[in-house]
Design a protein around this motif. Structure first.
Motif, PDB file in Angstrom:
ATOM      1  N   ALA A 169      38.680  32.180  22.273  1.00 19.80           N
ATOM      2  CA  ALA A 169      37.668  31.353  22.934  1.00 19.80           C
ATOM      3  C   ALA A 169      37.615  31.654  24.432  1.00 19.80           C
ATOM      4  O   ALA A 169      36.530  31.794  25.017  1.00 19.80           O
ATOM      5  CB  ALA A 169      37.962  29.876  22.694  1.00 19.80           C
ATOM      6  N   LEU A 170      38.778  31.771  25.062  1.00 19.52           N
ATOM      7  CA  LEU A 170      38.818  32.110  26.486  1.00 19.52           C
ATOM      8  C   LEU A 170      38.215  33.487  26.735  1.00 19.52           C
ATOM      9  O   LEU A 170      37.460  33.695  27.696  1.00 19.52           O
ATOM     10  CB  LEU A 170      40.261  32.077  26.998  1.00 19.52           C
ATOM     11  CG  LEU A 170      40.866  30.698  27.296  1.00 19.52           C
ATOM     12  CD1 LEU A 170      42.363  30.831  27.556  1.00 19.52           C
ATOM     13  CD2 LEU A 170      40.173  30.060  28.494  1.00 19.52           C
TER      14      LEU A 170
ATOM     15  N   VAL B 269      42.441  40.619  29.222  1.00 17.70           N
ATOM     16  CA  VAL B 269      41.786  40.721  30.530  1.00 17.70           C
ATOM     17  C   VAL B 269      40.648  39.713  30.638  1.00 17.70           C
ATOM     18  O   VAL B 269      40.488  39.043  31.660  1.00 17.70           O
ATOM     19  CB  VAL B 269      41.271  42.160  30.756  1.00 17.70           C
ATOM     20  CG1 VAL B 269      40.415  42.224  32.023  1.00 17.70           C
ATOM     21  CG2 VAL B 269      42.446  43.133  30.874  1.00 17.70           C
ATOM     22  N   GLN B 270      39.853  39.570  29.573  1.00 17.81           N
ATOM     23  CA  GLN B 270      38.712  38.655  29.623  1.00 17.81           C
ATOM     24  C   GLN B 270      39.147  37.196  29.686  1.00 17.81           C
ATOM     25  O   GLN B 270      38.516  36.384  30.363  1.00 17.81           O
ATOM     26  CB  GLN B 270      37.812  38.894  28.409  1.00 17.81           C
ATOM     27  CG  GLN B 270      37.052  40.206  28.493  1.00 17.81           C
ATOM     28  CD  GLN B 270      36.420  40.612  27.174  1.00 17.81           C
ATOM     29  OE1 GLN B 270      36.819  40.143  26.120  1.00 17.81           O
ATOM     30  NE2 GLN B 270      35.437  41.487  27.231  1.00 17.81           N
TER      31      GLN B 270
ATOM     32  N   TYR C 179      38.106  34.685  32.718  1.00 14.86           N
ATOM     33  CA  TYR C 179      37.441  33.384  32.625  1.00 14.86           C
ATOM     34  C   TYR C 179      38.123  32.373  33.541  1.00 14.86           C
ATOM     35  O   TYR C 179      37.459  31.619  34.263  1.00 14.86           O
ATOM     36  CB  TYR C 179      37.445  32.846  31.194  1.00 14.86           C
ATOM     37  CG  TYR C 179      36.904  31.427  31.146  1.00 14.86           C
ATOM     38  CD1 TYR C 179      35.536  31.192  31.177  1.00 14.86           C
ATOM     39  CD2 TYR C 179      37.760  30.322  31.141  1.00 14.86           C
ATOM     40  CE1 TYR C 179      35.025  29.890  31.186  1.00 14.86           C
ATOM     41  CE2 TYR C 179      37.258  29.020  31.145  1.00 14.86           C
ATOM     42  CZ  TYR C 179      35.887  28.819  31.168  1.00 14.86           C
ATOM     43  OH  TYR C 179      35.398  27.540  31.199  1.00 14.86           O
ATOM     44  N   LEU C 180      39.453  32.341  33.517  1.00 13.95           N
ATOM     45  CA  LEU C 180      40.180  31.396  34.366  1.00 13.95           C
ATOM     46  C   LEU C 180      39.928  31.693  35.841  1.00 13.95           C
ATOM     47  O   LEU C 180      39.769  30.767  36.651  1.00 13.95           O
ATOM     48  CB  LEU C 180      41.676  31.465  34.037  1.00 13.95           C
ATOM     49  CG  LEU C 180      42.042  31.046  32.605  1.00 13.95           C
ATOM     50  CD1 LEU C 180      43.528  31.279  32.351  1.00 13.95           C
ATOM     51  CD2 LEU C 180      41.675  29.591  32.361  1.00 13.95           C
TER      52      LEU C 180
ATOM     53  N   SER D 293      34.636  41.558  33.157  1.00 13.49           N
ATOM     54  CA  SER D 293      34.918  41.042  31.814  1.00 13.49           C
ATOM     55  C   SER D 293      33.732  41.242  30.883  1.00 13.49           C
ATOM     56  O   SER D 293      33.897  41.641  29.720  1.00 13.49           O
ATOM     57  CB  SER D 293      35.297  39.561  31.873  1.00 13.49           C
ATOM     58  OG  SER D 293      34.298  38.801  32.514  1.00 13.49           O
ATOM     59  N   THR D 294      32.523  40.986  31.367  1.00 20.58           N
ATOM     60  CA  THR D 294      31.345  41.194  30.523  1.00 20.58           C
ATOM     61  C   THR D 294      31.176  42.668  30.198  1.00 20.58           C
ATOM     62  O   THR D 294      30.886  43.031  29.051  1.00 20.58           O
ATOM     63  CB  THR D 294      30.087  40.655  31.214  1.00 20.58           C
ATOM     64  OG1 THR D 294      30.251  39.263  31.466  1.00 20.58           O
ATOM     65  CG2 THR D 294      28.856  40.869  30.356  1.00 20.58           C
ATOM     66  N   SER D 295      31.365  43.529  31.173  1.00 22.15           N
ATOM     67  CA  SER D 295      31.214  44.964  30.936  1.00 22.15           C
ATOM     68  C   SER D 295      32.202  45.472  29.900  1.00 22.15           C
ATOM     69  O   SER D 295      31.885  46.391  29.130  1.00 22.15           O
ATOM     70  CB  SER D 295      31.401  45.733  32.251  1.00 22.15           C
ATOM     71  OG  SER D 295      30.453  45.330  33.216  1.00 22.15           O
ATOM     72  N   SER D 296      33.388  44.880  29.845  1.00 21.99           N
ATOM     73  CA  SER D 296      34.389  45.308  28.858  1.00 21.99           C
ATOM     74  C   SER D 296      33.865  45.113  27.437  1.00 21.99           C
ATOM     75  O   SER D 296      33.914  46.028  26.607  1.00 21.99           O
ATOM     76  CB  SER D 296      35.691  44.512  29.043  1.00 21.99           C
ATOM     77  OG  SER D 296      36.242  44.722  30.313  1.00 21.99           O
TER      78      SER D 296
END
Length: 490
Positions: free
Chosen positions: A45-46, A176-177, A181-182, A334-337
């Motif tokens: 979820a994170l 990593v993602q 998020y945090l 994170s989105t690019s990953s």
């Protein structure tokens, strides 16, 4: 310089966490793409929230609020509501299908290799449309905080994400993602609260007063076209249904152990997204008071980065700017990953024979193309490009998944016709909105085409499926398997 330091620390921490993920990785295609379906629900979820909160959320949403007012919050509503649709209609059955990717699902459900290849091409279109604004955001943010040329941030983001994904695949991306998020929540939320307090009561009242006439009609009037209801409806269709069809979102459901877990993860993501989207609105509303010039000729996507210095001049303003810029940079990475993982799956797993070395080469090739496309895209609004990606997903994969999961009558011919109609109409409208000077309803239907392209794709799939020969007998068994209860776990 504080911005360079904090972004450097973020990049270093991301690389270290990515290397940690390599320790648990296995040199297999299932592990590279879906982490062998063993990601814990909380981490998942994170990670999904980290992957989903992109440049459009951190920079684009605040910029749209600065430009169009409170009605732009419909974007946040649609982005979050998309996971309601995904949890209700897609997550569980997709996990039961055993597929890794959307083209995998199409092959399982329809038994057609040409449809699998068609879906793979559409994956590439959506992923590159989505990657360009991420790398654009990285270039803009690094330029604002350090003065480096725009291309440096674009190339740096591409290089960091490529290295992180090629070494560890989905496992590295997950850790990593989740970390990102945090970082995004902390580095966007804390400065937002501080700026609200520091702005003072008069400025807070002015920020709300600017929009007071709009609160009673919080609709989005794109480019002053005079069609706020149509524009809002089209944006909501694109963002809500598009989220359920985004390839990197769908791929994430397959990292869960069971269909029930996949649904639990989707519900958790809704909570995390709802929490985050409280804060970009703060930057947009205060930006209308403290940085109104951005909305009348400046780059509205920069308001999140520029606002701290406008409210708190001096050293503390520089520190706040550095913190916010780092949160924004985390969004791009994170989105690019996730996008690059889905892109690599489309280039190899779905178009040819997949292997881990090929997947790694595909990640590098996909990132290189995205970097090249991003270099001339500095003037494109982030949310515009992301909106196109959502519109294409809503007009292609959403009808394919919903009808493929819930209607046994879908045939390969119907699916192919609907996919072609959806991708051509959505991308054609987006291109037409750039090269033509439409006005009124026509401007909305080109800039935000989901209001007509989504119904068109659904209608074509159903009509062509009904007009042709019936589906084979095994199609009913394939649909039943998608809805079978999960086996008990001990």
């Amino acid at each position: 310089m504080p911005g360079l330091v904090t972004i450097g620390l973020l990049v270093t921490a991301s690389m270290v966490i990515g290397v940690y993920g390599v320790r648990a990785a296995r040199a297999t295609t299932p592990d590279f793409l879906v982490a062998s379906r063993r990601v814990a629900p909380g981490w998942n979820a994170l990670a999904i929230a980290g992957e989903y909160v992109s440049a459009a959320s951190v920079l684009g949403l605040a910029g749209l609020m600065l430009k169009y007012g409170i009605g732009s919050l419909w974007y946040a509503v649609g982005f979050t509501a998309g996971y309601v649709v995904a949890a209700a209609l897609v997550a569980g059955p997709m996990r039961r299908s055993g597929a890794y990717t959307v083209p995998d699902f199409a092959d399982y459900r329809l038994g057609s290799r040409p449809i699998r290849r068609l879906c793979a091409v559409i994956v590439l279109v959506i992923m590159w449309l989505y990657l360009v604004p991420q790398f654009k955001g990285a270039g803009v943010v690094l330029h604002l905080v350090s003065g480096t040329p725009y291309w440096v941030g674009v190339v740096l983001a591409g290089a960091v994400v490529t290295v992180s994904i090629t070494v560890g695949g989905m496992r590295s991306a997950t850790y990593v993602q989740a970390f990102h998020y945090l970082v995004k929540l902390l580095f966007i939320a804390v400065p937002a609260v501080f700026l609200v307090v520091r702005a003072g009561a008069d400025a807070r009242s002015e920020a709300l007063r600017v929009d007071v006439t709009e609160w009673s009609r919080p609709l989005l009037d794109i480019e002053g076209a005079g069609q706020p209801l149509l524009a809002t409806w089209s944006v909501l269709l694109a963002t809500t249904l598009g989220a359920a069809g985004l390839p990197h979102v769908v791929m994430r459901f397959h990292t869960s152990a069971t269909a029930r877990t996949a649904r639990r993860v989707a519900v958790g993501v809704i909570v995390l997204l709802g929490l985050f989207y409280l804060f970009p609105a703060v930057y947009g509303l205060l930006g209308r008071v403290f940085t109104p010039g951005l909305g009348t000729g400046g780059d509205t996507d920069t308001v999140t980065i520029v606002l701290p210095g406008a409210i708190v001049p001096g050293a503390w303003g520089s520190v706040l700017t550095a913190v916010v810029a780092t949160g924004a940079f985390a969004a791009f990475l994170s989105t690019s990953s996730g996008l690059l993982l889905a892109l690599a799956g489309g280039l190899t797993h779905d178009l040819s024979r997949a292997s881990v070395p090929r997947l790694r080469r595909a990640v590098a090739a996909g990132a290189l193309v995205a970097v090249v496309l991003s270099l001339p895209a500095r003037s494109v609004d982030i949310n515009v490009a992301v909106g196109w990606a959502f519109a294409v997903a809503a007009s292609t994969f959403c009808p394919l998944l919903v009808l493929g999961i819930w209607w046994r009558g879908l045939t390969p011919a119907g699916a192919a016709a609907g996919l072609v109609a959806g991708v051509l109409s959505a991308t054609g409208a987006a291109l037409a909105s750039v090269v033509t000077e439409a006005a009124g309803a026509a401007a909305v239907l080109l800039a935000q085409p989901a209001a007509w392209t989504v119904p068109l794709a659904f209608a074509v799939m159903v009509a062509v499926s009904r007009a042709g020969p019936p589906p084979p007998a095994w199609a009913e068994r394939a649909v039943l398997r998608l809805h079978a209860p999960d086996p008990p776990h001990h």
